[in-house]
Design a protein around this motif. Sequence first.
Motif, mmCIF file in Angstrom:
data_model
loop_
_atom_site.group_PDB
_atom_site.id
_atom_site.type_symbol
_atom_site.label_atom_id
_atom_site.label_comp_id
_atom_site.label_asym_id
_atom_site.label_seq_id
_atom_site.Cartn_x
_atom_site.Cartn_y
_atom_site.Cartn_z
ATOM 1 N N PRO A 11 1.537 10.126 -7.981
ATOM 2 C CA PRO A 11 2.038 8.803 -8.392
ATOM 3 C C PRO A 11 2.717 8.883 -9.770
ATOM 4 N N GLU A 12 3.842 8.202 -9.881
ATOM 5 C CA GLU A 12 4.638 8.272 -11.108
ATOM 6 C C GLU A 12 3.860 7.848 -12.353
ATOM 7 N N GLU A 17 3.443 9.829 -20.638
ATOM 8 C CA GLU A 17 4.606 9.563 -21.499
ATOM 9 C C GLU A 17 4.275 9.842 -22.969
ATOM 10 N N PHE A 18 3.008 9.674 -23.319
ATOM 11 C CA PHE A 18 2.567 9.901 -24.699
ATOM 12 C C PHE A 18 1.332 10.805 -24.688
ATOM 13 N N TYR A 159 11.330 14.382 -18.016
ATOM 14 C CA TYR A 159 10.656 13.330 -17.231
ATOM 15 C C TYR A 159 10.186 12.181 -18.122
ATOM 16 N N ILE A 160 10.014 12.443 -19.431
ATOM 17 C CA ILE A 160 9.586 11.383 -20.355
ATOM 18 C C ILE A 160 10.801 10.489 -20.611
ATOM 19 N N TYR A 337 -6.286 11.175 -13.712
ATOM 20 C CA TYR A 337 -5.952 12.134 -14.782
ATOM 21 C C TYR A 337 -4.447 12.090 -15.043
ATOM 22 N N LYS A 338 -4.079 12.346 -16.290
ATOM 23 C CA LYS A 338 -2.656 12.372 -16.655
ATOM 24 C C LYS A 338 -2.083 13.778 -16.452
ATOM 25 N N PHE A 339 -0.868 13.836 -15.944
ATOM 26 C CA PHE A 339 -0.239 15.103 -15.592
ATOM 27 C C PHE A 339 0.841 15.505 -16.583
#
Length: 349
Positions: A11-12, A17-18, A159-160, A337-339
Amino acid sequence: MRLSNFNFNLPEELLAEFPAENRDESRLMVVHRKTGEIEHKLFKDILDYFDEGDVMVLNNTKVFPARLYGNKEKTGARIEVFLLRELNAEQRLWDVLVDPARKIRIGNKLYFGEDESLVAEVIDNTTSRGRTLRFLFDGSYEEFRIKLKELGETPIPKYISRDVVPEDEERYQTIYATEEGAVAAPTAGLHFSKHLLKRLEIKGVDFAKVTLHIGLGTFNPVEVEDLSKHKMDSEELFISQEACEIVNKAILNKKKVCAIGTTSMRAMESSVSSAKTLNPFVGWTNKFIFPPYDFSIADCMVTNFHMPKSTLLMMISAFAGYDLTMKAYEEAVKEGYKFYSYGDAMLIL
């Protein structure tokens, strides 16, 4: 193992992003290869899994501000130039990526900076990595490099979607980065704070430093279904005698050798002796690790969560086992979890 084995639904909103507010307070998934057990921790809990004499292998490469914005002569079109590799210091030749690529031809000139004090001429349009530019600059090489730094910005991943902010300059860099030359950060190392490194040191954990200057080859998409046909771009690698002595002593004493990141793992696997110890190395490596693969040096590793179909995910699968890796990734998605570069971490034991 085929390329399609490494696809999964990401999932996007799980793309970070940070970075986490504090380096060592990102989340940590601990994966036990022997039992298949998965634990959920904070990164600073990594302390609990290491003892005196264990070794962590760090990649001390430093990211330079590799992204520049210039204007094309005559049309004034804004062109992004991503510095990949210095080919010749004396002639100021660089391999670069340009965007939009279709607008750039041999002989075109690009102007950088408000005063247009830096000019580059496109001299080759056909390299596999993009373009070759010659920078035209009146001044010494040192002044030229200062100018590049001044005009460049931190190359946070594409991607950011946000703009670069001042904190990126510090956070998209490990705290032990000393050897400039990478265009992307060794992201597993971003989770270490000064305080955490100190606590590990007090516990008796040793650190061995290697230098692998990360290029974009690490992130290039794999475009062949048969993985044995994929070619990695070469990246510059240095392993000192001192690093080898620290690692080989741990192997001899049956202590843990933990690769901090896929780049540290690739570095070590690029220079293994017949006795399965680490050798010094100066040169280039295009080592591509995918299952099945027999690892020689490290017996545990720290890594971030990687993108579907990436060479990094393939290496993790070779190390942790394909089924356990995919199970862990499924759990990571489920648990939010953040990827990717600014994301959370995984410790594979």
